[in-house]
Write a protein that holds these residues in place. Sequence first.
Motif, PDB file in Angstrom:
ATOM      1  N   ILE A  40      49.992  34.208  41.193  1.00  0.00           N
ATOM      2  CA  ILE A  40      49.206  34.476  39.990  1.00  0.00           C
ATOM      3  C   ILE A  40      49.143  35.973  39.704  1.00  0.00           C
ATOM      4  N   HIS A  41      49.029  36.776  40.733  1.00  0.00           N
ATOM      5  CA  HIS A  41      49.009  38.234  40.570  1.00  0.00           C
ATOM      6  C   HIS A  41      50.258  38.692  39.828  1.00  0.00           C
ATOM      7  N   THR A  42      51.404  38.206  40.250  1.00  0.00           N
ATOM      8  CA  THR A  42      52.672  38.590  39.623  1.00  0.00           C
ATOM      9  C   THR A  42      52.797  38.016  38.221  1.00  0.00           C
ATOM     10  N   GLU A  43      52.528  36.709  38.084  1.00  0.00           N
ATOM     11  CA  GLU A  43      52.734  36.032  36.801  1.00  0.00           C
ATOM     12  C   GLU A  43      51.862  36.599  35.684  1.00  0.00           C
ATOM     13  N   TYR A  44      50.625  36.957  35.981  1.00  0.00           N
ATOM     14  CA  TYR A  44      49.691  37.411  34.949  1.00  0.00           C
ATOM     15  C   TYR A  44      49.526  38.927  34.905  1.00  0.00           C
ATOM     16  N   GLY A  45      50.250  39.654  35.735  1.00  0.00           N
ATOM     17  CA  GLY A  45      50.159  41.104  35.721  1.00  0.00           C
ATOM     18  C   GLY A  45      48.766  41.611  36.083  1.00  0.00           C
TER      19      GLY A  45
END
Length: 158
Positions: free
Chosen positions: A78-83
Amino acid sequence: MDLETNELKEDACYVALTHDYLNVNSVMDRVRSPRAGAIVMFAGTTRDNFGGKPVKELQYSAYNPLALRTMLSICKEIHTEYGLIAIAMVHRLGTVPIGEESILIAVSAPHRQAAWRAGERALEDCKERVEVWKREEFEGEDGVWRANRDGAKGTFTS
Protein backbone atom coordinates in the motif's frame (compact mmCIF):
# COMPACT_ATOMS: atom_id res chain seq x y z
CA MET A 1 10.11 -3.75 22.25
CA ASP A 2 8.40 -4.73 25.50
CA LEU A 3 7.36 -8.28 26.31
CA GLU A 4 3.68 -7.64 25.48
CA THR A 5 4.36 -6.29 21.98
CA ASN A 6 5.60 -7.90 18.81
CA GLU A 7 6.52 -5.43 16.10
CA LEU A 8 8.23 -5.06 12.75
CA LYS A 9 9.43 -1.90 11.05
CA GLU A 10 10.80 -1.52 7.57
CA ASP A 11 11.34 1.77 5.78
CA ALA A 12 8.21 3.84 6.44
CA CYS A 13 6.05 0.87 7.46
CA TYR A 14 5.35 -0.13 11.07
CA VAL A 15 3.22 -3.07 12.27
CA ALA A 16 2.60 -4.48 15.72
CA LEU A 17 0.56 -6.98 17.72
CA THR A 18 -0.02 -6.20 21.37
CA HIS A 19 -2.09 -7.19 24.38
CA ASP A 20 -1.92 -3.60 25.62
CA TYR A 21 -4.54 -0.86 25.30
CA LEU A 22 -4.15 0.89 21.92
CA ASN A 23 -3.13 4.55 21.93
CA VAL A 24 -4.35 6.57 18.92
CA ASN A 25 -1.81 9.37 19.40
CA SER A 26 1.20 7.05 19.54
CA VAL A 27 0.14 5.34 16.29
CA MET A 28 -0.49 8.70 14.58
CA ASP A 29 2.95 9.87 15.70
CA ARG A 30 4.51 6.93 13.83
CA VAL A 31 3.29 8.39 10.51
CA ARG A 32 3.54 12.11 11.27
CA SER A 33 5.76 14.07 8.86
CA PRO A 34 6.23 17.68 7.73
CA ARG A 35 5.78 16.35 4.16
CA ALA A 36 2.27 15.04 4.95
CA GLY A 37 -0.75 17.05 3.91
CA ALA A 38 -3.01 14.39 5.39
CA ILE A 39 -3.03 11.79 8.11
CA VAL A 40 -5.94 9.37 8.12
CA MET A 41 -6.61 7.26 11.20
CA PHE A 42 -8.95 4.28 11.38
CA ALA A 43 -9.92 2.90 14.78
CA GLY A 44 -11.89 -0.35 14.87
CA THR A 45 -13.78 -0.63 18.16
CA THR A 46 -15.66 -3.42 19.91
CA ARG A 47 -19.39 -2.79 19.59
CA ASP A 48 -21.97 -4.05 22.05
CA ASN A 49 -23.96 -6.24 19.63
CA PHE A 50 -23.73 -8.53 16.64
CA GLY A 51 -26.74 -9.78 14.69
CA GLY A 52 -29.09 -8.58 17.40
CA LYS A 53 -27.23 -10.40 20.18
CA PRO A 54 -25.58 -8.51 23.05
CA VAL A 55 -21.79 -8.86 22.86
CA LYS A 56 -19.87 -8.97 26.15
CA GLU A 57 -16.35 -8.69 24.68
CA LEU A 58 -14.12 -9.84 21.84
CA GLN A 59 -11.08 -12.07 22.20
CA TYR A 60 -8.39 -11.99 19.53
CA SER A 61 -5.63 -14.48 18.86
CA ALA A 62 -3.00 -14.69 16.14
CA TYR A 63 -0.13 -16.69 14.84
CA ASN A 64 2.20 -13.78 15.58
CA PRO A 65 5.22 -14.41 13.31
CA LEU A 66 3.07 -14.99 10.24
CA ALA A 67 0.53 -12.27 11.09
CA LEU A 68 3.30 -9.68 11.49
CA ARG A 69 4.90 -10.66 8.17
CA THR A 70 1.52 -10.46 6.42
CA MET A 71 0.77 -7.08 8.00
CA LEU A 72 4.16 -5.75 6.89
CA SER A 73 3.65 -7.08 3.38
CA ILE A 74 0.27 -5.32 3.15
CA CYS A 75 1.74 -2.06 4.42
CA LYS A 76 4.65 -2.17 1.99
CA GLU A 77 2.31 -2.85 -0.96
CA ILE A 78 0.00 0.00 0.00
CA HIS A 79 2.88 2.37 0.75
CA THR A 80 4.20 1.92 -2.78
CA GLU A 81 0.85 1.82 -4.58
CA TYR A 82 -0.55 5.00 -3.00
CA GLY A 83 2.69 6.97 -2.69
CA LEU A 84 2.38 7.24 1.07
CA ILE A 85 4.83 8.92 3.38
CA ALA A 86 4.24 6.33 6.12
CA ILE A 87 1.79 3.67 7.29
CA ALA A 88 1.26 2.01 10.67
CA MET A 89 -1.00 -0.92 11.57
CA VAL A 90 -1.42 -2.13 15.16
CA HIS A 91 -3.75 -4.97 16.15
CA ARG A 92 -4.68 -5.80 19.71
CA LEU A 93 -4.75 -9.40 20.94
CA GLY A 94 -6.45 -10.96 23.94
CA THR A 95 -9.63 -9.55 25.44
CA VAL A 96 -10.93 -6.27 24.01
CA PRO A 97 -13.84 -4.84 26.05
CA ILE A 98 -16.82 -2.98 24.56
CA GLY A 99 -15.86 0.49 23.36
CA GLU A 100 -12.12 -0.19 23.16
CA GLU A 101 -10.07 -0.42 19.97
CA SER A 102 -8.95 -3.71 18.47
CA ILE A 103 -7.11 -2.19 15.50
CA LEU A 104 -5.55 1.14 14.60
CA ILE A 105 -4.36 2.02 11.11
CA ALA A 106 -2.70 5.35 10.36
CA VAL A 107 -1.50 6.55 6.98
CA SER A 108 0.16 9.79 5.95
CA ALA A 109 0.36 11.10 2.42
CA PRO A 110 1.05 14.37 0.63
CA HIS A 111 -2.68 14.62 -0.27
CA ARG A 112 -5.92 13.47 1.36
CA GLN A 113 -7.29 11.35 -1.49
CA ALA A 114 -4.36 8.93 -1.36
CA ALA A 115 -4.54 8.79 2.44
CA TRP A 116 -8.30 8.03 2.46
CA ARG A 117 -8.03 5.30 -0.16
CA ALA A 118 -4.93 3.74 1.37
CA GLY A 119 -6.46 3.62 4.84
CA GLU A 120 -9.54 1.79 3.60
CA ARG A 121 -7.48 -0.60 1.51
CA ALA A 122 -5.21 -1.36 4.47
CA LEU A 123 -8.19 -2.30 6.64
CA GLU A 124 -9.80 -4.48 3.97
CA ASP A 125 -6.53 -6.27 3.20
CA CYS A 126 -5.87 -6.79 6.91
CA LYS A 127 -9.31 -8.35 7.45
CA GLU A 128 -8.93 -10.54 4.36
CA ARG A 129 -5.34 -11.71 4.75
CA VAL A 130 -3.89 -11.34 8.26
CA GLU A 131 -3.75 -14.44 10.47
CA VAL A 132 -5.84 -12.99 13.32
CA TRP A 133 -8.99 -14.66 14.66
CA LYS A 134 -11.65 -13.33 16.98
CA ARG A 135 -14.08 -14.91 19.40
CA GLU A 136 -17.26 -12.98 20.09
CA GLU A 137 -18.40 -13.54 23.65
CA PHE A 138 -22.15 -13.04 24.06
CA GLU A 139 -24.15 -12.33 27.20
CA GLY A 140 -25.71 -15.56 28.45
CA GLU A 141 -24.53 -17.96 25.71
CA ASP A 142 -21.45 -19.54 24.20
CA GLY A 143 -19.09 -17.42 22.18
CA VAL A 144 -18.41 -17.84 18.46
CA TRP A 145 -15.02 -17.97 16.75
CA ARG A 146 -14.98 -15.89 13.59
CA ALA A 147 -12.47 -15.18 10.90
CA ASN A 148 -11.38 -11.56 11.32
CA ARG A 149 -13.86 -10.50 8.67
CA ASP A 150 -17.19 -8.78 9.03
CA GLY A 151 -19.48 -11.53 10.26
CA ALA A 152 -17.74 -14.54 8.68
CA LYS A 153 -17.85 -17.56 10.96
CA GLY A 154 -14.55 -19.33 11.42
CA THR A 155 -14.20 -23.03 10.79
CA PHE A 156 -11.87 -25.49 12.41
CA THR A 157 -10.64 -28.75 10.98
CA SER A 158 -8.53 -31.37 12.68
